[in-house]
Scaffold this active site. Structure first.
Site, short mmCIF file in Angstrom:
data_model
loop_
_atom_site.label_atom_id
_atom_site.label_comp_id
_atom_site.label_asym_id
_atom_site.label_seq_id
_atom_site.Cartn_x
_atom_site.Cartn_y
_atom_site.Cartn_z
N HIS A 1 0.80 -1.26 -0.04
CA HIS A 1 -0.21 -0.05 -0.15
C HIS A 1 0.81 1.11 0.13
CE1 HIS A 1 -3.62 2.57 1.41
NE2 HIS A 1 -2.61 3.12 1.80
N GLU A 2 1.68 1.28 0.99
CA GLU A 2 2.75 2.62 1.03
C GLU A 2 3.50 2.50 -0.05
OE1 GLU A 2 1.75 4.70 3.13
OE2 GLU A 2 0.47 3.38 4.32
N HIS B 1 1.83 4.54 -2.92
CA HIS B 1 2.02 6.05 -2.70
C HIS B 1 3.31 6.42 -3.00
CE1 HIS B 1 -1.60 6.85 -0.14
NE2 HIS B 1 -1.63 6.01 0.54
N GLU C 1 -4.90 7.61 -2.58
CA GLU C 1 -5.07 6.32 -2.07
C GLU C 1 -5.47 5.49 -3.22
OE1 GLU C 1 -4.74 5.40 0.79
OE2 GLU C 1 -4.24 7.09 1.63
#
Ligand code: ZN
Length: 499
Positions: A264-265, A268, A294
C-alpha cells in the site's frame, strides 16, 4: 514589475518555503521513527519556530502581489506556471485567512497530540486523548469558517483533501457502495468460511523485514530513493521526488498485515517518485489529492497485491522467507486467506469487501462532530454502536476502536473518505489500463514495469496539473463511475466464495 521579475520573486520564496517544509517534514518523520517517546517538548519549540517562518513566507505581501500580477497576466505564462499560480493562490487564500498565532499554535497542538495519541492507544485511555480531538476538530472548524464562512465547515474540509468533494456527493457515493456491498457481504457470510488457520503462527520480524525489501523490489520501487522504516501506524512521506520515506508495522502474529501495508505505502511512494521532473519544487509536485493518492496505494495493495497472479508470483519466495510456517501450504491457500472476507475491528487490516464500511463509520462520525450531533465524550459509545450497525461486531476496547487511527491526531480531518474514493478510482483506472496492458500477465511473469510505466504516463507525471476529477476523466476517457469498483468486488467475491 514584469512577468519575468514576478516569476523570479515568486520562485525564490517558493524555494524557501519548500526548504522550511522539508525541515518540518524531517522533524515529524524523526518524531515517529527514531525520537525517544518523551521528546515532544523540545521538538515543539523548533516546530513553532519553523511554522512561524512558513507562515511568514506564505503571507509575504510581495509574494501575493507577484502571484496576483502573474494571475492577471496568465496568457503570458506557460501551462505549468499558469496552473502553479492558480493552485498557489487557492492554497494561499486558505492559509492567509488564519491568524498567525492560531496557525502556529495548531502546529504545536498536533505535535503534542501525536505523542498523547500514542500513549492513549497503548494504554487504552480515550479520556486522555479526548481534549485533543476536541481542540483539533474545533480548530479545523474555525479555520474552515475563516476560509469560506458561507460553506458548511465539513464541506470545506472534504474539499481540502479532494477538490470538489461535498457531503452531498460523498453521501451519494457511500450510498452507491452500501447498496452493493451490504447484500454481497451477506451472501459471503452465508457461505463456509475460508480456512486461514495456517496464518496463526509466529512470523519473525527479521524475516518479515527481508520479505518487505523483496516486495518493494517486485513493485519496482528504487531503494536508492525510497526507504522503509517502522512506526506504530504505517504512512508515506516525501521531501522531494528523490527522497520518499515509507513505514510499516510488523506483527509477528500477522504476516499479511505488514505485507499489504508495504505494498500500500509502496503505491503511494511510486506516485511520488514518478511525479513530473518539471514540477519538482513547485506546489504541483507529488500527488494531486488524497483520493487519487489512495487510488494508487489501494490499487497496488488490492487489485494487484490481492490478485491470484500476484500471490502465485510471490508465494515461492514467501516460502523461502518462512520455510517452517508455510511448509505444505499452497499459493491458492494463501490467495484465499488474503481475500478472506469478514467483519473485523481494524480498518487497515480489513479485506477489500468490508473496508469501505470502516470508512463510512469514520465519515459519519466526522460529519457528526462538525455539525454538533456528536460530542467528543460520546465518541467511544458512538463508534462502538456504528461498528455494530455497519459490521455487526462488538468492539472490545477503544484501542481497537476509536483510538486505532492516527489521522485525527495528525489533523487529517476529512481525509477518510479518500480511502473509499481511492478504492473506487483505482478500479476504474485499472479497467482502463487493461485495454492496453496485459496486467495479469505482467504480474504473473513478475514484470511489473509496464504497469509502472502506464501509471506514470497517465497519472503520476501530471502531479497537481489537473484537479482530481479532471485527471481521472483524462486518464479513463469517462467521468468517475463507482460501479467499476462494485462490479469488480462482485466478480471477485462471487468467484472466491462460489456465490
Ligand atoms: Zn494510504
Amino acid at each position: 514589475m514584469t512577468v519575468q521579475e514576478a516569476l523570479e520573486y515568486y520562485r525564490s520564496i517558493q524555494k524557501n518555503r519548500h526548504a522550511l517544509n522539508h525541515a518540518l517534514g524531517v522533524l515529524y518523520y524523526d518524531a515517529v521513527t527514531a525520537a525517544p517517546s518523551d521528546s515532544a517538548e523540545g521538538r515543539g519549540e523548533t516546530m513553532e519556530y519553523l511554522s512561524n517562518l512558513i507562515y511568514e513566507a506564505e503571507n509575504d505581501p510581495k509574494l501575493k502581489e507577484a502571484a496576483d500580477y502573474l494571475s492577471a497576466h496568465k496568457d503570458e505564462l506557460s501551462a505549468r506556471d499558469r496552473r502553479e499560480i492558480e493552485v498557489f493562490l487557492r492554497n494561499n487564500e486558505y492559509i492567509s485567512k488564519i491568524p498567525q498565532e492560531e496557525y502556529v499554535a495548531y502546529t504545536v497542538l498536533l505535535n503534542k497530540a501525536e505523542a498523547v495519541w500514542h500513549k492513549a492507544k497503548a494504554e487504552n485511555d480515550f479520556a486522555s486523548f479526548a481534549p485533543y480531538i476536541r481542540d483539533i476538530f474545533e480548530t479545523n472548524k474555525r479555520f474552515a469558517q475563516y476560509y469560506k464562512p458561507d460553506m458548511a465547515p465539513y464541506d470545506v474540509q472534504l474539499d481540502l483533501f479532494e477538490k470538489g468533494l461535498t457531503m452531498e456527493k460523498a453521501d451519494a457515493f457511500f450510498e452507491a457502495l452500501r447498496a452493493k456491498i451490504v447484500p454481497l457481504l451477506k451472501k459471503v457470510m452465508a457461505k463456509p468460511q475460508i480456512d486461514d488457520r495456517f496464518l496463526e503462527q509466529n512470523f519473525p520480524t527479521e524475516a518479515q523485514r527481508r520479505f518487505s525489501d523483496y516486495l518493494m523490489e517486485v513493485i519496482t520501487i528504487d531503494p536508492t530513493h525510497c526507504t522503509l522504516r517502522e512506526t506504530e501506524h504505517p504512512f508515506t512521506t516525501g521531501f522531494n521526488k528523490k527522497d520518499i520515506r515509507i513505514t510499516t508495522h510488523y506483527h509477528e502474529d500477522n504476516v499479511l498485515s505488514s505485507m499489504f501495508s508495504v505494498i500500500h505505502e509502496g503505491g503511494h511512494a511510486l506516485y511520488e517518485l514518478h511525479s513530473g521532473d518539471e514540477l519538482e519544487g513547485t506546489v504541483l509536485s507529488g500527488g494531486v489529492s488524497m483520493g487519487i493518492h489512495e487510488s494508487q496505494s489501494r490499487l497496488y495493495e488490492n487489485i494487484i497485491g490481492r490478485s491470484r497472479p500476484f500471490v502465485d508470483l510471490i508465494f515461492p519466495k514467501m516460502q523461502e522467507f518462512f520455510p517452517e510456517q508455510l511448509a505444505g501450504i499452497t499459493a491458492e491457500q494463501m490467495y484465499l486467506a488474503a481475500n478472506k472476507s469478514e467483519p473485523s475491528l481494524i480498518r487497515t487490516e480489513a479485506d477489500e469487501l468490508t473496508y469501505c464500511l470502516h470508512v463510512m463509520v469514520r465519515y459519519e462520525i466526522e460529519k457528526g462532530l462538525f455539525d454538533g450531533t456528536i460530542e467528543v465524550d460520546d465518541l467511544p459509545r458512538v463508534w462502538n454502536e456504528k461498528y455494530k450497525e455497519y459490521l455487526g461486531i462488538d468492539v472490545p476496547s477503544d484501542r481497537e476502536g476509536v483510538l486505532q487511527d492516527s489521522h485525527w491526531a495528525g489533523g487529517n480531518v476529512g481525509y477518510f473518505p479518500s480511502y473509499a474514493l481511492g478504492s473506487a478510482y483505482g478500479a476504474q483506472i485499472v479497467a482502463k489500463m487493461k485495454e492496453t496492458v496485459d496486467v495479469d500477465r505482467c504480474v504473473a511473469e513478475g514484470k511489473l514495469q509496464p504497469i509502472t510505466d502506464w501509471l506514470e504516463e497517465h497519472i503520476w507525471t501530471f502531479g497537481g496539473m489537473y484537479d482530481p476529477m479532471d485527471l481521472l476523466e483524462r486518464c479513463c476517457g469517462a467521468p468517475f463511475d463507482p460501479s467499476y469498483f462494485t462490479d469488480y468486488l462482485e466478480r471477485k467475491f462471487t468467484e472466491i466464495y462460489k456465490l
